[in-house]
Write a protein that holds these residues in place. Structure first.
Motif, mmCIF file in Angstrom:
data_model
loop_
_atom_site.group_PDB
_atom_site.id
_atom_site.type_symbol
_atom_site.label_atom_id
_atom_site.label_comp_id
_atom_site.label_asym_id
_atom_site.label_seq_id
_atom_site.Cartn_x
_atom_site.Cartn_y
_atom_site.Cartn_z
ATOM 1 N N UNK A 229 -5.291 -1.558 7.959
ATOM 2 C CA UNK A 229 -4.437 -0.367 8.092
ATOM 3 C C UNK A 229 -2.977 -0.747 8.321
ATOM 4 N N UNK A 230 -2.653 -1.992 8.039
ATOM 5 C CA UNK A 230 -1.324 -2.517 8.345
ATOM 6 C C UNK A 230 -0.206 -1.709 7.687
ATOM 7 N N UNK A 231 -0.315 -1.467 6.387
ATOM 8 C CA UNK A 231 0.754 -0.774 5.672
ATOM 9 C C UNK A 231 0.954 0.647 6.187
ATOM 10 N N UNK A 232 -0.147 1.338 6.475
ATOM 11 C CA UNK A 232 -0.058 2.716 6.953
ATOM 12 C C UNK A 232 0.562 2.771 8.352
ATOM 13 N N UNK A 233 0.188 1.820 9.207
ATOM 14 C CA UNK A 233 0.747 1.799 10.557
ATOM 15 C C UNK A 233 2.228 1.425 10.517
ATOM 16 N N UNK B 187 -4.326 -14.710 17.796
ATOM 17 C CA UNK B 187 -5.514 -13.927 17.465
ATOM 18 C C UNK B 187 -6.167 -14.417 16.190
ATOM 19 N N UNK B 188 -7.099 -13.612 15.684
ATOM 20 C CA UNK B 188 -7.811 -13.982 14.461
ATOM 21 C C UNK B 188 -6.972 -13.635 13.246
ATOM 22 N N UNK B 189 -7.423 -14.072 12.080
ATOM 23 C CA UNK B 189 -6.698 -13.810 10.845
ATOM 24 C C UNK B 189 -6.829 -12.383 10.372
ATOM 25 N N UNK B 190 -7.602 -11.570 11.072
ATOM 26 C CA UNK B 190 -7.796 -10.177 10.672
ATOM 27 C C UNK B 190 -6.719 -9.250 11.219
ATOM 28 N N UNK B 191 -5.781 -9.803 11.967
ATOM 29 C CA UNK B 191 -4.735 -8.982 12.588
ATOM 30 C C UNK B 191 -3.343 -9.543 12.262
ATOM 31 N N UNK B 192 -2.373 -8.640 12.326
ATOM 32 C CA UNK B 192 -0.965 -9.019 12.215
ATOM 33 C C UNK B 192 -0.197 -8.345 13.358
ATOM 34 N N UNK B 193 0.988 -8.858 13.620
ATOM 35 C CA UNK B 193 1.844 -8.268 14.640
ATOM 36 C C UNK B 193 3.000 -7.528 13.969
ATOM 37 N N UNK B 194 3.245 -6.302 14.404
ATOM 38 C CA UNK B 194 4.428 -5.547 13.958
ATOM 39 C C UNK B 194 5.464 -5.646 15.071
ATOM 40 N N UNK C 56 11.553 -10.594 9.389
ATOM 41 C CA UNK C 56 10.340 -9.930 8.948
ATOM 42 C C UNK C 56 9.788 -9.062 10.076
ATOM 43 N N UNK C 57 9.423 -7.851 9.744
ATOM 44 C CA UNK C 57 8.892 -6.937 10.760
ATOM 45 C C UNK C 57 7.392 -7.155 11.000
ATOM 46 N N UNK C 58 6.739 -7.808 10.061
ATOM 47 C CA UNK C 58 5.311 -8.114 10.206
ATOM 48 C C UNK C 58 5.137 -9.627 10.183
ATOM 49 N N UNK C 59 4.487 -10.169 11.215
ATOM 50 C CA UNK C 59 4.311 -11.620 11.326
ATOM 51 C C UNK C 59 2.850 -11.949 11.636
ATOM 52 N N UNK C 60 2.555 -13.225 11.516
ATOM 53 C CA UNK C 60 1.203 -13.704 11.828
ATOM 54 C C UNK C 60 0.920 -13.577 13.328
ATOM 55 N N UNK C 61 -0.329 -13.261 13.634
ATOM 56 C CA UNK C 61 -0.775 -13.242 15.030
ATOM 57 C C UNK C 61 -1.318 -14.630 15.338
ATOM 58 N N UNK D 110 5.358 3.621 12.000
ATOM 59 C CA UNK D 110 6.219 3.112 13.067
ATOM 60 C C UNK D 110 7.593 2.665 12.560
ATOM 61 N N UNK D 111 7.959 3.092 11.382
ATOM 62 C CA UNK D 111 9.183 2.608 10.743
ATOM 63 C C UNK D 111 10.424 2.770 11.620
ATOM 64 N N UNK D 112 10.524 3.893 12.338
ATOM 65 C CA UNK D 112 11.711 4.140 13.166
ATOM 66 C C UNK D 112 11.752 3.263 14.412
ATOM 67 N N UNK D 113 10.610 2.698 14.775
ATOM 68 C CA UNK D 113 10.549 1.910 16.012
ATOM 69 C C UNK D 113 10.518 0.408 15.764
ATOM 70 N N UNK D 114 10.403 -0.008 14.520
ATOM 71 C CA UNK D 114 10.320 -1.444 14.229
ATOM 72 C C UNK D 114 11.700 -2.082 14.296
ATOM 73 N N UNK D 115 11.729 -3.375 14.450
ATOM 74 C CA UNK D 115 12.979 -4.108 14.563
ATOM 75 C C UNK D 115 13.710 -4.112 13.224
ATOM 76 N N UNK D 116 15.006 -3.946 13.275
ATOM 77 C CA UNK D 116 15.821 -3.899 12.064
ATOM 78 C C UNK D 116 16.908 -4.969 12.164
ATOM 79 N N UNK D 117 16.656 -6.094 11.555
ATOM 80 C CA UNK D 117 17.626 -7.183 11.563
ATOM 81 C C UNK D 117 17.677 -7.816 10.180
ATOM 82 N N UNK D 118 18.858 -8.225 9.715
ATOM 83 C CA UNK D 118 18.947 -8.893 8.412
ATOM 84 C C UNK D 118 18.064 -10.140 8.372
ATOM 85 N N UNK D 119 17.209 -10.213 7.402
ATOM 86 C CA UNK D 119 16.393 -11.407 7.197
ATOM 87 C C UNK D 119 15.232 -11.579 8.162
#
Length: 480
Positions: free
Chosen positions: A90-94, A117-124, A109-114, A98-107
């Motif tokens: 559900x990563x893309x939908x989440x 945790x396991x490979x089934x999750x990502x960090x926003x 990435x707003x989504x990174x590896x966890x 949360x677009x207005x609350x995610x970090x906004x910086x040049x270059x």
């Protein structure tokens, strides 16, 4: 808009300009503002203007202050930001929710590896100024997290910020002395960024140039104006701050392509709207006389609309690029070009064509875009032709530009135009506000039909040289 309303609007705009200048000065006198690394937001209300300070995500290392040679590594810093753990499914939908609350910086990435945790999750990654706890989420965001079965738990993430993740104003604010103006503004002319640095910025000029080039894709050359436009040809000396020393620019304005050597001709990207406004007044079959044509921003679009154009410029370089741009835009057969002084052009080619045009029905336009001096050329129309017996004549329309520093710039340019023309224009012309070029300095365009009393009056030509007086050339500056 009446003349009174326009004058009132001009006065109010000047008052507001002074207010904001005062606010900026007060900000610059308070080092504490810079030390807290806060940005200011102006909030307007009916009774006051308040400055609300907002914390900044990046707090530069103190050792970069005063840097004159850019060391990008010195800006590297690790900060802690909140993150939320999200299943990949559900990563893309989440992330969208949360677009207005995610970090906004040049270059960044707003989504990174966890990593933990396991490979089934990502960090926003979230903006720490918007989200400090799960209660910071809006109702819609909270509902989205629950609907996608995302655990409402935040965790810290160590984020490495480098020079590449900073905005130009952040870099310059960190480098320049506290309490002094920080500017990252410039005029873009093709691949060239043209700056007008103040004295206190000059020790950092090469660093500033490099930062502007780094942070603006497509800019490969940064220059700084070294003096006002004080030559006959309206160009100015400039120094290279960063990048390649290639001054031949290619720009597109209102669908028309222009090429020119920016260091040897005059070009102002802030006048595109004005160019379009005047050209839209021209109809197919009209004749346009462009007295100070430059590289063609009035002449070429008018020709593309089907007008017959006679374009003139005293600067040999402008004349060369005018001809080049006519060919580039395939209107060379519709534009006749001249390399004459403006007064000589009016009393030469314009006079020769005028007699037959007076008997026709198509419109005749005279464009005079030399704001520092154009009004002084209006006397060239006086006594231009021998007295005519024809009652109905197709008289030319003049679009003449001027600067004014007066409280009522509209009345000022009308009075000066009347004086030069030798005929009162009050209530016989219209005045258009073009732009504010500096505090208490406006660029205006006065439009009028040349009166028969002017064209056919008994007037002895001035025996002085037709070139602009040397003492008056100093009035030309880059504000045009």
């Amino acid at each position: 808009m009446t003349q009174c309303q326009h004058a009132s609007g001009q006065k109010m705009r000047r008052i507001l300009t002074k207010i904001f200048a005062s606010i900026q000065t007060q900000r610059n006198l308070k080092p504490a503002v810079h030390q807290s690394f806060c940005s200011a937001k102006l909030v307007h209300s009916d009774s006051a203007i308040k400055i609300i300070m907002e914390p900044k995500l990046y707090q530069p290392p103190p050792e970069v202050r005063g840097m004159t040679s850019l060391n990008k590594d010195a800006f590297t810093q690790t900060i802690t930001v909140p993150a939320i753990r999200v299943p990949i499914g559900v990563l893309n939908k989440v992330a969208k929710s949360l677009k207005k609350s995610t970090i906004q910086r040049p270059g960044v990435q707003r989504v990174v590896q966890d990593k933990e945790g396991s490979g089934d999750f990502r960090l926003i990654l979230l903006d720490p100024h918007r989200v400090s706890s799960v209660s910071s989420f809006s109702e819609a965001e909270t509902e989205a997290l629950r609907s996608f079965s995302v655990a409402e738990e935040l965790q810290d993430f160590e984020l490495k910020l480098t020079y590449d993740n900073l905005k130009s104003e952040e870099v310059l604010e960190a480098v320049l002395p506290q309490g002094q103006d920080v500017t990252s503004g410039f005029s873009r002319v093709g691949h060239i960024a043209h700056m007008n640095l103040r004295d206190h910025q000059l020790p950092y000029k090469n660093l500033i140039g490099q930062v502007i080039m780094d942070k603006n894709p497509g800019v490969t050359c940064v220059v700084n104006k070294t003096n006002i436009i004080d030559s006959t040809y309206r160009n100015f000396k400039m120094e290279l701050l960063a990048g390649e020393e290639n001054m031949v620019a290619k720009v597109k304005e209102n669908g028309v392509t222009y090429e020119f050597d920016f260091s040897r001709v005059y070009w102002n990207p802030r006048l595109s709207t004005e160019h379009q406004r005047v050209v839209q007044l021209v109809k197919r079959g009209d004749t346009v006389f462009d007295v100070f044509a430059g590289v063609g921003p009035f002449a070429i679009p008018a020709a593309r609309l089907g007008a017959n154009v006679l374009a003139n410029d005293l600067n040999p370089e402008s004349y060369k690029w005018l001809q080049h741009n006519c060919k580039l835009n395939k209107v060379e057969r519709k534009v006749r070009t001249f390399n004459l002084d403006g007064r000589a052009f009016i009393r030469g080619p314009f006079k020769q064509e005028l007699h037959s045009l007076l008997q026709g029905e198509a419109g005749v336009h005279v464009v005079m875009n030399l704001p520092a001096l154009a009004l002084e050329f209006l006397d060239a129309f006086r006594g231009l032709l021998q007295p005519e017996t024809t009652c109905e004549l197709n008289l030319p329309t003049v679009h003449c530009y001027a600067f004014s520093k007066e409280e009522d710039p509209e009345a000022d340019v009308v009075e000066r135009a009347s004086c030069s023309l030798g005929f009162p224009l009050e209530n016989k012309c219209s005045v258009h506000f073009v732009r504010n070029v500096a505090p208490n300095k406006d660029m205006m365009c006065v439009r009028f039909t040349i009166p028969k009393e002017v064209l056919f009056c008994s007037y002895e030509e001035n025996t002085e040289s037709s070139e602009e007086p040397a003492s008056k050339r100093q009035k030309c500056d880059d504000s045009t």
